[in-house]
Scaffold this motif. Structure first.
Motif, PDB file in Angstrom:
ATOM      1  N   ALA A 109     -76.284 -63.758 -33.480  1.00  0.00           N
ATOM      2  CA  ALA A 109     -75.966 -63.941 -34.868  1.00  0.00           C
ATOM      3  C   ALA A 109     -77.003 -62.675 -35.596  1.00  0.00           C
ATOM      4  O   ALA A 109     -77.985 -62.295 -34.984  1.00  0.00           O
ATOM      5  CB  ALA A 109     -76.559 -65.125 -35.555  1.00  0.00           C
ATOM      6  N   PRO A 110     -76.454 -61.740 -36.647  1.00  0.00           N
ATOM      7  CA  PRO A 110     -77.030 -60.744 -36.893  1.00  0.00           C
ATOM      8  C   PRO A 110     -78.585 -61.001 -37.399  1.00  0.00           C
ATOM      9  O   PRO A 110     -78.690 -62.233 -37.964  1.00  0.00           O
ATOM     10  CB  PRO A 110     -76.317 -60.353 -38.094  1.00  0.00           C
ATOM     11  N   GLN A 111     -79.438 -60.375 -37.250  1.00  0.00           N
ATOM     12  CA  GLN A 111     -80.967 -60.747 -37.521  1.00  0.00           C
ATOM     13  C   GLN A 111     -81.370 -59.454 -38.620  1.00  0.00           C
ATOM     14  O   GLN A 111     -81.064 -58.307 -38.379  1.00  0.00           O
ATOM     15  CB  GLN A 111     -81.774 -60.645 -36.084  1.00  0.00           C
ATOM     16  N   PRO A 112     -82.218 -60.051 -39.519  1.00  0.00           N
ATOM     17  CA  PRO A 112     -82.790 -58.990 -40.664  1.00  0.00           C
ATOM     18  C   PRO A 112     -83.836 -57.855 -39.773  1.00  0.00           C
ATOM     19  O   PRO A 112     -83.969 -56.963 -40.577  1.00  0.00           O
ATOM     20  CB  PRO A 112     -83.200 -59.861 -41.547  1.00  0.00           C
ATOM     21  N   ASP A 113     -84.446 -58.461 -38.821  1.00  0.00           N
ATOM     22  CA  ASP A 113     -85.581 -57.855 -38.360  1.00  0.00           C
ATOM     23  C   ASP A 113     -85.374 -56.808 -37.044  1.00  0.00           C
ATOM     24  O   ASP A 113     -86.400 -56.100 -36.801  1.00  0.00           O
ATOM     25  CB  ASP A 113     -86.961 -58.588 -38.370  1.00  0.00           C
ATOM     26  N   PHE A 114     -84.305 -57.286 -36.408  1.00  0.00           N
ATOM     27  CA  PHE A 114     -84.013 -56.435 -35.280  1.00  0.00           C
ATOM     28  C   PHE A 114     -82.457 -56.124 -34.812  1.00  0.00           C
ATOM     29  O   PHE A 114     -81.833 -57.280 -35.208  1.00  0.00           O
ATOM     30  CB  PHE A 114     -84.814 -56.835 -33.988  1.00  0.00           C
ATOM     31  N   LYS A 115     -82.152 -55.168 -33.866  1.00  0.00           N
ATOM     32  CA  LYS A 115     -80.948 -55.036 -33.541  1.00  0.00           C
ATOM     33  C   LYS A 115     -80.557 -55.445 -32.274  1.00  0.00           C
ATOM     34  O   LYS A 115     -79.753 -55.949 -31.668  1.00  0.00           O
ATOM     35  CB  LYS A 115     -80.356 -53.517 -33.794  1.00  0.00           C
ATOM     36  N   THR A 116     -81.696 -54.794 -31.365  1.00  0.00           N
ATOM     37  CA  THR A 116     -81.484 -55.346 -29.977  1.00  0.00           C
ATOM     38  C   THR A 116     -82.721 -55.656 -29.421  1.00  0.00           C
ATOM     39  O   THR A 116     -84.289 -55.287 -30.210  1.00  0.00           O
ATOM     40  CB  THR A 116     -81.259 -54.097 -28.970  1.00  0.00           C
TER      41      THR A 116
ATOM     42  N   LEU B 212     -85.932 -56.827 -22.549  1.00  0.00           N
ATOM     43  CA  LEU B 212     -87.098 -57.569 -22.105  1.00  0.00           C
ATOM     44  C   LEU B 212     -87.410 -56.755 -20.471  1.00  0.00           C
ATOM     45  O   LEU B 212     -86.146 -56.581 -19.790  1.00  0.00           O
ATOM     46  CB  LEU B 212     -86.688 -59.046 -21.469  1.00  0.00           C
ATOM     47  N   ALA B 213     -88.753 -56.636 -20.130  1.00  0.00           N
ATOM     48  CA  ALA B 213     -89.056 -56.134 -18.664  1.00  0.00           C
ATOM     49  C   ALA B 213     -89.515 -56.948 -18.035  1.00  0.00           C
ATOM     50  O   ALA B 213     -90.411 -57.479 -18.376  1.00  0.00           O
ATOM     51  CB  ALA B 213     -89.805 -54.818 -19.132  1.00  0.00           C
ATOM     52  N   VAL B 214     -88.858 -57.363 -16.919  1.00  0.00           N
ATOM     53  CA  VAL B 214     -89.396 -58.351 -16.046  1.00  0.00           C
ATOM     54  C   VAL B 214     -89.864 -57.785 -14.632  1.00  0.00           C
ATOM     55  O   VAL B 214     -88.978 -57.189 -13.941  1.00  0.00           O
ATOM     56  CB  VAL B 214     -88.779 -59.674 -16.025  1.00  0.00           C
ATOM     57  N   ASP B 215     -90.701 -58.530 -13.927  1.00  0.00           N
ATOM     58  CA  ASP B 215     -91.184 -58.217 -12.492  1.00  0.00           C
ATOM     59  C   ASP B 215     -89.804 -58.409 -11.667  1.00  0.00           C
ATOM     60  O   ASP B 215     -89.232 -59.593 -12.019  1.00  0.00           O
ATOM     61  CB  ASP B 215     -92.188 -58.936 -11.940  1.00  0.00           C
ATOM     62  N   ARG B 216     -89.732 -57.553 -10.858  1.00  0.00           N
ATOM     63  CA  ARG B 216     -88.217 -57.944  -9.900  1.00  0.00           C
ATOM     64  C   ARG B 216     -88.423 -58.972  -8.977  1.00  0.00           C
ATOM     65  O   ARG B 216     -87.540 -59.746  -8.920  1.00  0.00           O
ATOM     66  CB  ARG B 216     -88.070 -56.517  -9.186  1.00  0.00           C
ATOM     67  N   SER B 217     -89.657 -59.299  -8.571  1.00  0.00           N
ATOM     68  CA  SER B 217     -89.682 -60.241  -7.601  1.00  0.00           C
ATOM     69  C   SER B 217     -90.054 -61.723  -8.422  1.00  0.00           C
ATOM     70  O   SER B 217     -89.426 -62.599  -8.294  1.00  0.00           O
ATOM     71  CB  SER B 217     -90.878 -60.185  -6.840  1.00  0.00           C
ATOM     72  N   SER B 218     -90.887 -61.716  -9.171  1.00  0.00           N
ATOM     73  CA  SER B 218     -91.322 -62.936 -10.118  1.00  0.00           C
ATOM     74  C   SER B 218     -90.617 -63.160 -11.386  1.00  0.00           C
ATOM     75  O   SER B 218     -90.865 -64.455 -11.899  1.00  0.00           O
ATOM     76  CB  SER B 218     -92.990 -62.787 -10.090  1.00  0.00           C
ATOM     77  N   LEU B 219     -90.046 -62.089 -11.886  1.00  0.00           N
ATOM     78  CA  LEU B 219     -89.512 -62.198 -13.220  1.00  0.00           C
ATOM     79  C   LEU B 219     -90.429 -62.617 -14.154  1.00  0.00           C
ATOM     80  O   LEU B 219     -90.170 -63.015 -15.325  1.00  0.00           O
ATOM     81  CB  LEU B 219     -88.240 -63.335 -13.246  1.00  0.00           C
ATOM     82  N   GLN B 220     -91.925 -62.355 -14.075  1.00  0.00           N
ATOM     83  CA  GLN B 220     -92.790 -62.816 -15.149  1.00  0.00           C
ATOM     84  C   GLN B 220     -92.574 -61.314 -15.998  1.00  0.00           C
ATOM     85  O   GLN B 220     -92.201 -60.221 -15.827  1.00  0.00           O
ATOM     86  CB  GLN B 220     -94.342 -62.416 -14.466  1.00  0.00           C
ATOM     87  N   LEU B 221     -92.925 -61.563 -17.377  1.00  0.00           N
ATOM     88  CA  LEU B 221     -92.578 -60.720 -18.476  1.00  0.00           C
ATOM     89  C   LEU B 221     -93.640 -59.553 -18.279  1.00  0.00           C
ATOM     90  O   LEU B 221     -94.846 -59.803 -18.178  1.00  0.00           O
ATOM     91  CB  LEU B 221     -93.008 -61.424 -19.806  1.00  0.00           C
ATOM     92  N   ARG B 222     -93.158 -58.265 -18.188  1.00  0.00           N
ATOM     93  CA  ARG B 222     -93.959 -57.189 -18.240  1.00  0.00           C
ATOM     94  C   ARG B 222     -93.710 -56.237 -19.482  1.00  0.00           C
ATOM     95  O   ARG B 222     -94.780 -55.417 -19.929  1.00  0.00           O
ATOM     96  CB  ARG B 222     -93.350 -56.254 -17.039  1.00  0.00           C
ATOM     97  N   GLY B 223     -92.816 -56.276 -20.409  1.00  0.00           N
ATOM     98  CA  GLY B 223     -92.627 -55.719 -21.425  1.00  0.00           C
ATOM     99  C   GLY B 223     -91.595 -56.085 -22.324  1.00  0.00           C
ATOM    100  O   GLY B 223     -90.748 -57.040 -22.037  1.00  0.00           O
ATOM    101  N   LEU B 224     -91.718 -55.892 -23.756  1.00  0.00           N
ATOM    102  CA  LEU B 224     -90.679 -56.172 -24.710  1.00  0.00           C
ATOM    103  C   LEU B 224     -90.654 -54.888 -25.730  1.00  0.00           C
ATOM    104  O   LEU B 224     -91.526 -54.437 -26.104  1.00  0.00           O
ATOM    105  CB  LEU B 224     -91.194 -57.477 -25.482  1.00  0.00           C
ATOM    106  N   THR B 225     -89.262 -54.641 -25.760  1.00  0.00           N
ATOM    107  CA  THR B 225     -88.802 -53.783 -26.651  1.00  0.00           C
ATOM    108  C   THR B 225     -87.914 -54.232 -27.924  1.00  0.00           C
ATOM    109  O   THR B 225     -86.791 -54.654 -27.529  1.00  0.00           O
ATOM    110  CB  THR B 225     -88.156 -52.366 -26.082  1.00  0.00           C
ATOM    111  N   VAL B 226     -88.223 -53.739 -29.038  1.00  0.00           N
ATOM    112  CA  VAL B 226     -87.507 -54.342 -30.243  1.00  0.00           C
ATOM    113  C   VAL B 226     -86.866 -52.952 -30.919  1.00  0.00           C
ATOM    114  O   VAL B 226     -87.728 -51.998 -31.165  1.00  0.00           O
ATOM    115  CB  VAL B 226     -88.493 -55.025 -31.414  1.00  0.00           C
TER     116      VAL B 226
END
Length: 228
Positions: A152-159, A162-176
């Motif tokens: 659903a359209p959001q007022p504060d972001f378009k996309t 998520l950047a996640v570790d290849r092995s563990s999938l632990q969160l490494r980064g977030l870009t808005v």
């Protein structure tokens, strides 16, 4: 081992290496990340935030610490630049600007009113339900980068990426990325999960001598533009 057999072995090993590093299907990766994040009850991390404005063309870098506890508790403390503190204690949202001696207070938004990015971090969102993944998963140096478009359209972001570790999938980064082309990028380090953080970690006491602005009185508190 003869030359032909050796060459074949090397080729097979190289092919296996390439296949092992091939990006997974976006929908599958989204489901795996969702399952992984569902198991995280709380986490703390250091963060570096890089913010680029499409209007001013300037780039700003800040650093700080973040703590999150599901559901609905967060604390973002920016220790450089403007120095600010954003605290969600489960019912109230506080945005504190020490330099300006201002605290802005508002109720935590209901799920129907909150950004899906905020709901995701707070443990009330779902990647597979609330987003459509871009089919092209990007391979970073040590991570997978999955770009998500809100259902659903959001007022504060378009996309949201998520950047996640290849092995563990632990969160490494977030870009808005917002509708105007502005970009906020968060990189996380020293991330620790499921430490059993007490609710007191997210308690906020309004300092003496500050101006308190509450929603509906002196203007709406600033939406947490400094964090997702």
């Amino acid at each position: 081992m003869g030359p032909t057999r050796l060459t074949l072995t090397v080729l097979l090993a190289a092919a296996s290496s390439v296949l092992a590093q091939a990006p997974p299907a976006a929908a599958d990766l989204a489901a795996r990340i969702q399952a992984r994040y569902a198991s995280v009850r709380d986490f703390t991390a250091d963060f570096t935030q890089t913010q680029t404005s499409a209007i001013s063309r300037g780039t700003y870098v800040d650093r700080g610490k973040v703590a999150v506890k599901k559901p609905g508790r967060m604390r973002w403390v920016t220790s450089t630049g403007s120095r600010s503190e954003l605290v969600a204690d489960g019912s109230q949202l506080y945005f504190y600007l020490p330099k300006d001696k201002i605290v802005q207070v508002s109720p935590m938004p209901k799920d129907s009113q909150a950004s899906t990015a905020l709901l995701l971090l707070a443990g009330r969102g779902d990647l597979t339900r609330d987003f459509t993944p871009d089919p092209d998963v990007e391979r970073g140096p040590n991570d997978w980068r999955l770009t998500l478009m809100p259902a659903a359209p959001q007022p504060d972001f378009k996309t949201l990426t998520l950047a996640v570790d290849r092995s563990s999938l632990q969160l490494r980064g977030l870009t808005v990325v917002d509708a105007q082309g502005g970009v906020q990028r968060f990189e996380f380090s020293n991330l620790r999960e499921n430490q059993g953080l007490p609710d007191s970690t997210f308690a906020f006491t309004i300092p003496k001598g500050v101006e308190v602005r509450r929603a509906g009185t002196q203007g709406q508190p600033a939406r947490p533009a400094q964090v997702p």
